[in-house]
Motif scaffolding. Sequence first.
Motif, PDB file in Angstrom:
ATOM      1  N   SER A  74       0.811  -1.220   0.000  1.00  0.00           N
ATOM      2  CA  SER A  74       0.000   0.000   0.000  1.00  0.00           C
ATOM      3  C   SER A  74       0.844   1.271   0.000  1.00  0.00           C
ATOM      4  CB  SER A  74      -0.925   0.005   1.220  1.00  0.00           C
ATOM      5  OG  SER A  74      -1.903  -1.011   1.105  1.00  0.00           O
ATOM      6  N   SER A  75       2.116   1.163   0.388  1.00  0.00           N
ATOM      7  CA  SER A  75       2.935   2.371   0.546  1.00  0.00           C
ATOM      8  C   SER A  75       3.230   3.056  -0.787  1.00  0.00           C
ATOM      9  CB  SER A  75       4.254   2.024   1.252  1.00  0.00           C
ATOM     10  OG  SER A  75       4.959   1.053   0.504  1.00  0.00           O
ATOM     11  N   ALA A  76       3.042   2.348  -1.899  1.00  0.00           N
ATOM     12  CA  ALA A  76       3.216   2.992  -3.208  1.00  0.00           C
ATOM     13  C   ALA A  76       1.876   3.515  -3.732  1.00  0.00           C
ATOM     14  CB  ALA A  76       3.844   2.019  -4.202  1.00  0.00           C
ATOM     15  N   GLY A  77       0.916   3.634  -2.825  1.00  0.00           N
ATOM     16  CA  GLY A  77      -0.379   4.217  -3.190  1.00  0.00           C
ATOM     17  C   GLY A  77      -1.458   3.168  -3.369  1.00  0.00           C
ATOM     18  N   VAL A  78      -2.680   3.497  -2.940  1.00  0.00           N
ATOM     19  CA  VAL A  78      -3.803   2.583  -3.115  1.00  0.00           C
ATOM     20  C   VAL A  78      -4.742   3.092  -4.209  1.00  0.00           C
ATOM     21  CG1 VAL A  78      -3.669   1.654  -0.784  1.00  0.00           C
ATOM     22  CG2 VAL A  78      -5.113   3.646  -1.227  1.00  0.00           C
ATOM     23  N   GLY A  79      -4.189   3.988  -5.042  1.00  0.00           N
ATOM     24  CA  GLY A  79      -4.881   4.453  -6.239  1.00  0.00           C
ATOM     25  C   GLY A  79      -4.049   4.099  -7.456  1.00  0.00           C
ATOM     26  N   LEU A  80      -4.425   4.703  -8.565  1.00  0.00           N
ATOM     27  CA  LEU A  80      -3.762   4.420  -9.844  1.00  0.00           C
ATOM     28  C   LEU A  80      -2.290   4.863  -9.848  1.00  0.00           C
ATOM     29  CD1 LEU A  80      -4.200   3.498 -12.815  1.00  0.00           C
ATOM     30  CD2 LEU A  80      -5.040   5.812 -13.299  1.00  0.00           C
ATOM     31  N   LEU A  96      -3.457   4.267   5.623  1.00  0.00           N
ATOM     32  CA  LEU A  96      -3.960   3.697   4.368  1.00  0.00           C
ATOM     33  C   LEU A  96      -2.822   3.442   3.385  1.00  0.00           C
ATOM     34  CD1 LEU A  96      -6.638   3.078   2.805  1.00  0.00           C
ATOM     35  CD2 LEU A  96      -6.388   5.347   1.788  1.00  0.00           C
ATOM     36  N   GLU A  97      -1.924   4.410   3.299  1.00  0.00           N
ATOM     37  CA  GLU A  97      -0.859   4.332   2.295  1.00  0.00           C
ATOM     38  C   GLU A  97       0.468   4.003   2.957  1.00  0.00           C
ATOM     39  OE1 GLU A  97      -3.095   7.536  -0.634  1.00  0.00           O
ATOM     40  OE2 GLU A  97      -2.149   8.182   1.202  1.00  0.00           O
ATOM     41  N   ALA A  98       0.442   2.988   3.800  1.00  0.00           N
ATOM     42  CA  ALA A  98       1.636   2.581   4.550  1.00  0.00           C
ATOM     43  C   ALA A  98       1.668   1.063   4.678  1.00  0.00           C
ATOM     44  CB  ALA A  98       1.615   3.216   5.939  1.00  0.00           C
ATOM     45  N   ASP A  99       2.868   0.527   4.872  1.00  0.00           N
ATOM     46  CA  ASP A  99       3.055  -0.914   5.104  1.00  0.00           C
ATOM     47  C   ASP A  99       3.627  -1.109   6.501  1.00  0.00           C
ATOM     48  OD1 ASP A  99       2.417  -1.496   2.396  1.00  0.00           O
ATOM     49  OD2 ASP A  99       4.477  -1.006   1.808  1.00  0.00           O
ATOM     50  N   PRO A 100       3.537  -2.333   7.026  1.00  0.00           N
ATOM     51  CA  PRO A 100       4.249  -2.614   8.276  1.00  0.00           C
ATOM     52  C   PRO A 100       5.757  -2.380   8.070  1.00  0.00           C
ATOM     53  CG  PRO A 100       2.690  -4.365   7.768  1.00  0.00           C
ATOM     54  CD  PRO A 100       2.750  -3.476   6.573  1.00  0.00           C
ATOM     55  N   PRO A 101       6.487  -1.929   9.060  1.00  0.00           N
ATOM     56  CA  PRO A 101       6.040  -1.721  10.443  1.00  0.00           C
ATOM     57  C   PRO A 101       5.406  -0.338  10.690  1.00  0.00           C
ATOM     58  CG  PRO A 101       8.400  -1.335  10.312  1.00  0.00           C
ATOM     59  CD  PRO A 101       7.954  -1.730   8.928  1.00  0.00           C
ATOM     60  N   ASP A 102       5.570   0.608   9.746  1.00  0.00           N
ATOM     61  CA  ASP A 102       4.997   1.948   9.981  1.00  0.00           C
ATOM     62  C   ASP A 102       3.494   1.872  10.193  1.00  0.00           C
ATOM     63  OD1 ASP A 102       7.523   2.802   9.481  1.00  0.00           O
ATOM     64  OD2 ASP A 102       7.127   3.459   7.424  1.00  0.00           O
ATOM     65  N   HIS A 103       2.857   1.081   9.319  1.00  0.00           N
ATOM     66  CA  HIS A 103       1.406   0.954   9.373  1.00  0.00           C
ATOM     67  C   HIS A 103       0.937   0.451  10.735  1.00  0.00           C
ATOM     68  CE1 HIS A 103      -2.101  -1.808   8.980  1.00  0.00           C
ATOM     69  NE2 HIS A 103      -2.626  -0.798   8.322  1.00  0.00           N
ATOM     70  N   THR A 104       1.722  -0.446  11.315  1.00  0.00           N
ATOM     71  CA  THR A 104       1.281  -1.163  12.509  1.00  0.00           C
ATOM     72  C   THR A 104       1.000  -0.231  13.677  1.00  0.00           C
ATOM     73  OG1 THR A 104       2.708  -2.933  11.724  1.00  0.00           O
ATOM     74  CG2 THR A 104       1.806  -3.182  13.948  1.00  0.00           C
ATOM     75  N   LYS A 105       1.867   0.773  13.867  1.00  0.00           N
ATOM     76  CA  LYS A 105       1.675   1.637  15.043  1.00  0.00           C
ATOM     77  C   LYS A 105       0.448   2.534  14.873  1.00  0.00           C
ATOM     78  CE  LYS A 105       4.992   5.076  13.474  1.00  0.00           C
ATOM     79  NZ  LYS A 105       6.085   5.980  13.755  1.00  0.00           N
TER      80      LYS A 105
END
Lengths: 407, 107
Positions: A74-80, A96-105
């Motif tokens: 998702s970190s490279a965008g969840v759009g086009l 939304l636009e992040a991956d673990p581990p950043d997303h997790t917190k």
Amino acid sequence: MNTPTLNRTVAPPDFVPQLDIDPFCDDFLTMPYPYHEQMREAGEAVWLTSYGLWAFTRYDHVKAGLSDWKNFISSAGVGLANFRTEKPFRPPSLILEADPPDHTKARAILSRILSPKVVQQIRGEFQVQADALIDRLVEKGEIDGIRELAKVYPLRVFPDTLGLAEDERETLLLYGDMVFNSFGPRNHVFQRSVERYEPVREWIMNKCQREALRPGGFGDQIYQAADAGEITHEEAPMLVRSFLSAGVDTTVNGIGNALYCFGQYPEQYDKLAAAPDMARQAFEETLRFESSVQTFFRTVNSDVEFAGVPMKENDKVLFFLAAANRDPRHWPNADVFDIGRKATGHMAFGTGIHGCVGQAVARLEGELILSALARKVKRIEITGTPTRRLNNTLRALESLPLRLIPH
Amino acid sequence: MAVVKFVSFEGESTEVDVSPGVSLMQAAVNAGLDGIIGECGGSAMCATCHVYVDENDAHKFDAKTAPEAEMLECAVSPLKPTSRLGCQLVIRDDCDNITVYLPEYQQ
């Protein structure tokens, strides 16, 4: 400056079905379901030549793909847009636009604030508001289901819970509308929403500041998490922003779509009116049948084979949540709206680590509105032609003229 | 293939064949058991697939993660040391017989 050239699929292998469908053209956005069927029946993986991307529409693949956050990031965008080569339209979302581990917190903080336990605590107040609104509307009889109901209720209860003041709440919707449009191409639908949003951008972003948020509300709890060192104080308004993008336009349309379902299928409304306890299950079926959020993109992290096709790093992948929700391989009589079915497992909230973190609140709002209607209204009649509000991601109505006939 | 015995709060047993890779929540929903809801579809987001795993079978599943433990705190029926979310209990290749007990309420 040279645009970096990326390893990615330019043309898929010959055995992959290729379709010339634009999932963001007006025709598609107005009535997506025939296109969904065309893609679903064409194959497990389909290549859309319009934008050069993979499309997944069958339930099993949508579920598997969304669950596989390591391959479909998702970190490279969840759009086009691919954030690896294109500048994000806005500073990327921390969740939304992040991956673990950043997303997790970020996820941990929002999960805590929006947990089912908290939702039980707000239930009483949300119920009072739902009953009061439906009482007023029943009194009125002839209403616009979107303007006077679907927009009013979420804009009443959710910003209250966030801790926002009462001024001009409808303005908040312009932000969500723009964000969900930004996941598509830079088409006229997107441009129009940006034009509406730009004049109020600063007003909306100021709502994310601590001084705009009542102490103890959901918004302030984000700042408390920053005080505790879980995120930085610079990140806090960014996370509050996520409440505003994901927390209102989605539920407005969820409720609006539910009203539209029941207006179209009065025999299903009769069932609900006869058994108001079915409200929660019925809302679930409306989410399956007319999903607010229709699609999400991911980006292939590194070369991988999925659903029998070789995918390359940086390929964009479009998962059609709404098409999975009507896949006959998973749902018997998928095109039939039936509140008696168990719609559990639908993809309307996504799934996996990016599954909607606010889904318990969304369900609460939907259930309480439908149960209030069921208890007070015998019949819902559509009295005029509903109009659509086109959005690159959301299935949305602009107006829905209704007559509410009390018991 | 594992055989999972779901024992309802009232003591009624239902045995379900479950393939490796499938969660107990999914298996229960597919079998139409009323005692498990699984409202969020398996994202550990709703605590409506709460089960008590028989002590002899606890080791047959991966250990509880922090998000699962937090979500279990939201379950409406009493929490016990054997409490798990059914959606996080995925049948392994070598699983044979498993027994889980369902709580009185999920919601």
